[in-house]
Design an enzyme around this catalytic site. Structure first.
Site, mmCIF file in Angstrom:
data_model
loop_
_atom_site.group_PDB
_atom_site.id
_atom_site.type_symbol
_atom_site.label_atom_id
_atom_site.label_comp_id
_atom_site.label_asym_id
_atom_site.label_seq_id
_atom_site.Cartn_x
_atom_site.Cartn_y
_atom_site.Cartn_z
ATOM 1 N N ALA A 35 67.849 47.566 -15.891
ATOM 2 C CA ALA A 35 66.456 48.076 -15.197
ATOM 3 C C ALA A 35 66.515 48.866 -14.136
ATOM 4 C CB ALA A 35 65.606 46.737 -15.098
ATOM 5 N N ARG A 47 46.861 25.975 -17.259
ATOM 6 C CA ARG A 47 45.893 25.048 -16.995
ATOM 7 C C ARG A 47 46.360 23.716 -16.284
ATOM 8 N NH1 ARG A 47 42.587 25.632 -22.172
ATOM 9 N NH2 ARG A 47 44.699 25.440 -22.950
ATOM 10 N N LYS A 108 47.612 39.503 -29.387
ATOM 11 C CA LYS A 108 47.143 40.445 -30.283
ATOM 12 C C LYS A 108 45.459 40.358 -30.664
ATOM 13 C CE LYS A 108 49.704 37.784 -31.782
ATOM 14 N NZ LYS A 108 50.932 36.870 -32.423
ATOM 15 N N VAL A 135 52.713 42.364 -31.691
ATOM 16 C CA VAL A 135 52.917 42.584 -33.013
ATOM 17 C C VAL A 135 54.396 42.540 -33.482
ATOM 18 C CG1 VAL A 135 52.677 44.369 -34.936
ATOM 19 C CG2 VAL A 135 51.388 44.272 -33.001
ATOM 20 N N GLY A 137 56.264 39.618 -33.293
ATOM 21 C CA GLY A 137 57.326 38.628 -32.208
ATOM 22 C C GLY A 137 58.429 39.723 -31.557
ATOM 23 N N GLY A 190 56.259 22.363 -38.311
ATOM 24 C CA GLY A 190 55.926 23.125 -37.232
ATOM 25 C C GLY A 190 56.096 24.577 -37.601
ATOM 26 N N LYS A 208 47.124 42.347 -35.831
ATOM 27 C CA LYS A 208 48.384 43.240 -35.665
ATOM 28 C C LYS A 208 48.248 44.826 -36.470
ATOM 29 C CE LYS A 208 51.151 38.947 -35.289
ATOM 30 N NZ LYS A 208 51.778 38.013 -36.421
#
Lengths: 433, 433
Positions: A35, A47, A108, A135, A137, A190, A208
């Site tokens: 970068a 939260r 998304k 979109v 992943g 999962g 998406k």
């Protein structure tokens, strides 16, 4: 260009949020080299402050008040990973952009619903709004379309946009099992949410697709214009029939411009084995863009998961750190007009239709007469084994037909007492879709 | 940011050069919208001014003197499409960069040989050097690696980098035909050059691999360090054997870092059918990058042709017009150190070996003894039909073995009078390659 660190605030510390922390911890030195300056988390918010997330949060400022976070002078860029199309996420986006912070999101739903407004806000304030993780992943498809394919008029954009559905369909295909049992297993493993509605009804893919279409065609996002269907009614027998015909069933998002109108659909398609999307298995995502000079490009990879999603979020951060600060979509948001929706009824193609019918004389004659009366001609037809309930499956593929005629043929049968449940309709992917 | 047109000079007017002109003519308005300013060709140059190229060159300045072109004050950016690693192309690159012009090239040989020097020149002068079209034609894989995957440590990068070889191999696979006849057809159809050496010997793929490796790992380009083999010795029988074992044969470029050493190889591999590269057919190119967070990403599309190559050249132009002006590779060229080469002999994996032998007693015993003496154990072995010349083919797959041991086992056989020609050795692609 500045070499000061890019200072970010991370909002939302679920699996993706903690994934971003882990990524920056692990690859930070390399990121700084790429970068040209370091990318540093200075503040976090979520939260539940107390939860153990397996990462050390002690070195970051914890900020409960998101209004204050959005205007915090230490923060150059806000990363939103809380989700939800409206409410907290949307408020944070607006506040951050108004405070001239760059904003990165994996959300998304929010981009599909409010992307145009947010893009205008970002461009008016001269800051970045980036959403690579929203979109497919970890697949850098936003960049691929916005920049990689930028020399092309995109003729159509389509793909496998929901990993849960693709996992379910390809597991059904591999083991010949039915939807419900595979979904249950996927939930236990999962791979599917406890409440899988958004995935299996096609809504997630539609979010998406609407983003990809806007990016590809330079027209305003029109999420409400996506004709959406899911995979719940697909049976193992459909997959078997498709296979016998040389096709695999995949839930596709499909968008193109037809006569200056926008066509967008999420629906299960029969994909010919010769097409690269037929070989995308499991929870992988893949996006195809067909450009008028590039030809067919395909981008594939993991469509979800903390690592891949974090990879896309941090790629956006690196772009911002490098000084990339262009339009949110491929063209300025102010130039992206809303266009009319194309009617799917006007489209021509081959269609797969499957009926469950009572095992009694005359049913086949009734169905074929209804097709004939609507000018739909049948290319192939298979009547298969009885179900456990004593019903019979009839699968057919039409010749090229107007979709309106296919719809009419099924309407002709709507009052039939022979049909058990609504017929399942899937389009065959062709070079013209 | 400026809204003046980006003024370019186009050097080389073969199929790709004229493709760039056609693309800018056809998509110019859209490009201007995406780039924020127009991209205009102001000057062109080629060896033969008189040739009819099917495009109108009248509106451009024709410049024969490339030295003058490189310093022409009307030119912001020079696009080089003449090819060749040295000579005219290299001189033009240096002159243009020294004159502070951005420089775009599709010239993989020049970048593979001189990319480090040119990158330093570009970075020292604060201008862009871009080469998207040099690798995988129309596929935006340079951008995908440099920016899309920038958050990741890339663990290995590999793929199908030569469309001619992939066309030949997949045509052999489809029709069971032998190399020579398929090559001849490919030449007649224009899919292979009259002098196909650079393609079928793997040199073209090696150029591209060396560029991808430098980009992925942040190390200096080391083209000479690529172990290179081609596809000339592959027989239809090899493809059949591989298929029987669940593999497809593809010429892959493969690069990774092993213990801080750079491993780079171009060689035919046996690719398992479960791997996405097994389904890349015809002249398509595909690049896989495995990142430590993204997981496996794949980019695919047309590897050559005027349209796709022009698409990549103009994508680079749009990036420059947008003001993108970062490093040439993922990190500054001055930070890209040359590193030691990994010895392939230290690598472990399964290997396919095919012998052509005389049809006489004791040959199999001789071969298997040589393997045993070198500590190579055999997982499967098939002795197949006689060739037209009365020879016999023996194909085997080893268990996981050190490549050095495999080499030694073949050295043990080098003076054997039973072997007819050198054995063919291919590696099995695994998750560890």
């Amino acid at each position: 260009m500045t070499t000061n660190p890019l200072q970010i605030a991370l909002v939302g510390l679920g699996t993706v949020g903690t994934g971003v922390i882990k990524l920056i911890n692990e690859n930070g030195a390399m990121i700084a080299q790429r970068a040209g300056r370091s990318v540093e988390i200075v503040a976090v918010s979520a939260r539940d402050k107390g939860r153990d997330r397996g990462v050390n949060l002690g070195k970051y400022q914890w900020i409960d008040d998101l209004g204050a976070l959005a205007t915090n002078p230490d923060v150059d860029c806000v990363v939103e990973l809380i989700g939800g199309s409206d409410g907290t996420a949307l408020e944070l986006a607006k506040n951050s952009l108004n405070a001239r912070k760059s904003f990165i999101t994996a959300n998304k739903a929010m981009i599909a619903h409010h992307g145009m407004e947010l893009a205008r806000l970002a461009e008016d304030h001269g800051v970045s709004l980036k959403y690579e993780a929203a979109v497919a992943g970890g697949v850098p498809v936003i960049k691929g379309l916005r920049e990689g394919a930028s020399a092309n008029r995109i003729e159509r954009v389509y793909g496998i946009l929901n990993g849960t559905c693709n996992y379910i369909l390809t597991t059904m295909e591999k083991h010949g099992r039915d939807f419900d049992t595979v979904l249950k297993d996927a939930q236990d493993l999962g791979y599917a949410e406890a409440d899988p509605g958004f995935d299996i009804e096609g809504v997630d893919a539609a979010h998406k697709l609407a983003i990809l279409a806007a990016l590809s065609f330079g027209k305003a996002i029109d999420f409400e214009g996506v004709e959406t269907a899911g995979i719940r009614s697909i049976m193992a027998a459909d997959i078997g029939q498709a296979k016998a015909l040389g096709y695999r069933i995949r839930l596709l998002g499909m968008a193109r411009i037809d006569d200056d109108k926008l066509f967008q659909r999420v629906n299960p398609y029969l994909v010919p084995e010769s097409h690269p999307l037929a070989h995308i298995d499991g929870s992988t995502n893949a996006v195809v863009a067909e450009g008028n000079f590039s030809g067919r490009l395909m981008f594939q990879g993991a469509g979800a998961g903390d690592g891949p999603t974090a990879s896309s979020v941090v790629a956006d951060l690196i772009d911002i750190a490098r000084g990339e600060n262009g339009t949110v979509f491929a063209v300025p948001a102010s130039k992206m007009e809303k266009i009319e929706r194309a009617e799917s009824g006007n489209r021509t193609g081959k269609t797969y239709i499957r009926f469950i019918v009572a095992d009694k004389p005359g049913v086949l004659a009734e169905i074929t007469a209804a097709m004939r009366d609507a000018s739909v001609s049948i290319e192939s037809l298979i009547q298969t084994e009885k179900t456990a309930e004593g019903s019979v499956l009839i699968s057919m593929v039409t010749h090229d037909s107007l979709e309106r005629d296919v719809t009419n043929s099924l309407a002709n049968l709507s009052s039939s007492t022979s049909l058990q449940g609504a017929p399942v309709v899937m389009h065959l992917l062709s070079d013209e879709d």
